[in-house]
Each structure stands twice: as structure tokens, then as C-alpha cells.
Write a protein that holds these residues in place. Sequence first.
Motif, short mmCIF file in Angstrom:
data_model
loop_
_atom_site.label_atom_id
_atom_site.label_comp_id
_atom_site.label_asym_id
_atom_site.label_seq_id
_atom_site.Cartn_x
_atom_site.Cartn_y
_atom_site.Cartn_z
N ALA A 292 48.87 47.35 35.91
CA ALA A 292 48.74 48.36 34.82
C ALA A 292 48.09 47.84 33.59
O ALA A 292 48.34 48.22 32.29
CB ALA A 292 50.25 48.89 34.35
N THR A 293 47.14 46.61 33.61
CA THR A 293 46.69 46.06 32.27
C THR A 293 45.37 46.95 32.22
O THR A 293 45.00 47.92 32.94
CB THR A 293 46.12 44.84 32.82
N PRO A 294 44.81 46.67 31.11
CA PRO A 294 43.54 47.49 30.82
C PRO A 294 42.52 47.36 32.19
O PRO A 294 42.43 46.18 32.76
CB PRO A 294 42.85 46.72 29.61
N PRO A 295 41.84 48.34 32.45
CA PRO A 295 40.73 48.41 33.54
C PRO A 295 39.87 47.16 33.71
O PRO A 295 39.52 46.75 35.01
CB PRO A 295 39.86 49.60 33.38
N GLY A 296 39.54 46.60 32.60
CA GLY A 296 38.49 45.57 32.77
C GLY A 296 39.22 44.05 33.42
O GLY A 296 38.63 43.53 34.15
N PHE A 297 40.68 44.30 33.60
CA PHE A 297 41.22 42.89 34.51
C PHE A 297 41.56 43.39 35.83
O PHE A 297 41.96 42.72 36.66
CB PHE A 297 42.33 42.63 33.69
N ARG A 298 41.21 44.56 35.99
CA ARG A 298 41.64 45.27 37.47
C ARG A 298 40.88 44.43 38.58
O ARG A 298 41.78 44.14 39.68
CB ARG A 298 41.37 46.79 37.66
N PRO A 299 39.89 44.29 38.79
CA PRO A 299 39.24 43.59 40.07
C PRO A 299 39.92 42.16 40.20
O PRO A 299 40.19 41.89 41.25
CB PRO A 299 37.62 43.54 39.83
N GLN A 300 39.94 41.37 39.14
CA GLN A 300 40.28 39.92 39.40
C GLN A 300 41.94 39.98 39.79
O GLN A 300 42.17 39.23 40.79
CB GLN A 300 40.21 39.35 37.87
N GLN A 301 42.71 40.83 39.08
CA GLN A 301 43.92 40.84 39.49
C GLN A 301 44.34 41.57 40.71
O GLN A 301 45.35 41.19 41.47
CB GLN A 301 44.84 41.56 38.27
#
Length: 428
Positions: A124-133
Motif C-alpha cells: 500500500a505504498t505510493p504506486p511508483g514503488f509498486r513494481p519493485q515491491q
Amino acid sequence: MPTNPNASRRSFLKTSSAGTLASLMATSALQSRAYAAEDNVLKVGLVGCGGRGTGAARDTLSADDHCRIVALGDIFPEPAERALRQLNATEYADRVDVTPDRVFTGFDSFQKVIDSDVDIVLLATPPGFRPQQLEAAIKAGKHVFCEKPVAVDPVGARRVQEAGESAREQGLTLVSGLCWRYEDGMKEIIGRIHDGAVGDLQALYSTRYNAGVDKRQARTPEMSDIEFQIRNWYYFTWLSADFFAEQFVHELDKMAWVMQDQYPERVLATGGRETRTGDENGNVFDHISACFYYPNGLRYQAASRQQAGCSNEFQDFVVGTKGTADLMAYKIEGENPWRKRKNVNNMYHNEHVAMYDSIRNQKALNNTEYMVKSSLMGIMARMSAYTGKEVTWEQAWDSKLDLSPTEYSFQGTPPAADIAVPGVTPLV
């Protein structure tokens, strides 16, 4: 549980008046010892401890009596402290088992949560971190609940697609935060549309006009550029994808669902900034209107704005040869009239129920296709609005546009936050 299906997940839970973080952790650990001995317990880690993440953690606790929160991760310490305090103030506090060594902060906090012997990761972080996580969680063999949108650019969307395919191969559950797919009233009305209640589809319309989301934090002298932008993530495209892809993605996904997951062949959009001026508003727009074109000639008109002091509207309409469906009113008019008079369904709760059902019954649920493609609809519309150019589905999917920073650290340099100018900004 609240029963209003429109209750905002952005709302914080009421903050308890308990004491220090250490005492909260100790209390939580003691309360949860009984559950730790049960062999059917699913251990959950939360990555991203803002209002959305805390809401997702509460939803997950409400959905399964034998899950427990055992790890928290956030770039900043204060959201993690607040999330723990709020979760310990809920009726599910006996299943919040977060000890001091399982509260992680910093840019690598997501990896530490993943490595902390959890079974499920809530992203549930900001979307910019989504692919990496998401990549990291699937690589580690974890089940995932992934908030929307799943990427901010086409490069990220392709990364998520690959991670989702890996999850499917491993038999892992991957549930999307596109919650309307789990709302019973919406399932019923769209099911009726699929069964021919409005006839052959002729046109689609969505509007979402509201005052926007106030997430601003003032800059202090010690903040680096990247810290300031992350603390104000909603206003920077590399972090939020812009509001049309971040918030309006729900409407895009509802219509993709209506279309039985057939996606448009191209889009032409317009937009700009009229009320969001000044550095504190980053580089996002405050209004975007898009027309999506489908191979069969159908058009989907989608418009959203975030401007205070204006009239608000939130509607989705489906027009067919036999009638019209008003999705948000749960109403069909025409040859096959229908109305759902009352809706008390909690879609946020339901998506977590579906996740646990799939895990416990070993029937992996995978939402990759629609969570990636509906996110790409928002991204390609933003690309069109930013550049003033028509964007085809193939152009968007194959685009080399990558908004991620070269380094994830407080000393790193964030991507350029230039404000797009239609007709001048190039299409990448």
C-alpha cells in the motif's frame, strides 16, 4: 465493520490515547501469543503504513479470524508508529503481533517485511514503488494484496505483468485493490448487463468531479528533494501516476469489466492545471477528459477533475440498444428495468475474504490481467493528455517511458518534475 460501500479507505482510524510505541508493541505481542501457537495462522506484513495501508490491514484482520499482523514497513517512522497505534485501538488488537524488531523503516523496509517470515504481504505504498515491491514479494514466494494502480508508467506495467505471471506459475494468490470487482451490487448490475439487460452496448460514460485529495506536507529545511516529494507523493507523477490513473482507475476498471475485459485500441485526451499552481502541487494536472475508442466502434467518454469549490458529480452510465444502466445507482431503465434499493456491502472487506478463501482452499486467485490493463488505461490517457497526442494501446504497452528514479535513497535525485505542456511535451 462499517457497512457503507463508499467509505473511504483513506480515512484514518480513530487514534488511541495509548502511550509510547514501545508499550504498544509490548502489549500487542502479549495479546497475540495465543494465536502464535496455532498452526493455521497466516502471518501478514504491511508495506506502506499510511491511511490506505492501515485501512487495508484492518480489512485483512476483519476478513479472517486466524490471520495476524506481524510486521510493518514504511519509508518513514511516524506512519509505522501511527499505524500500530491505530491497529491496537481496533477490535482486532489481539491479532496485532508486532514486536520492535519487526517494525522496519527506510527504502529497504519492504524487503525486510518480505524477509520477516510472513505468508502474505499487503502493498500500500505510493504506486511508483509498486513494481519493485511486487516483484520482490512474488520472487520470495509470498501471497500479495496489491493496491491500485499497479504502476505509473508502461515499463512498470510490464514488470508487474511479468511478476503476476510468475505468481500464477507458483500458485500464489495475487489480489488487486480494484475493489469494485468484489462489491456485490456492482457484480449484480454488471452481470445483468452481460446477460443482455441493456442490449448491445452503444456507449459508455464516466464522470468523477470532486475537490481532490489534500495530502500536502510543508517542506522543512532538512528535507531533501526526494523526501519532500515522497511525503507529498500524490502531486508527483513518478509517484502517483497522476490522479486520473491513481483515483479514476476505479471507473476505468468498472468499464473494462462491463466490456468483459476488452480494452480500447486508442485514446485521445485533454487536460491541464487551472487550480493546482505552485511548487507545492508538483507536476500533476487537476482535470483530464479522455475518449477511449474500441475496435467495434464503441466510445467511452471519461472525465475527471479535482478542483475545490466546483459542483461535484460521480456517475457511470452504460447505454445499450434496450436501455441504460446507472452503475452507481444500481439501476437499469428500459426494456428490462431493475433497481437494487439498498446496498450495504463492504467491498474492501470482500476482497480480503476472497484472498483468504483462495489461500486456505489452495485455489490461487490471480487478478494480474485486469489490474495491469486497467492501470494502463489510466496511464495511456495521461500520456495523451500530457502530450496532446492520440495514443494507441500498442504504443502505450511498448513505450519506453520509465519514471523511476536512478537511486532509491534520500540522497538520490528524483525524476524531473516538469509540468507537461500539450503539443510540446513529447510522446515517449
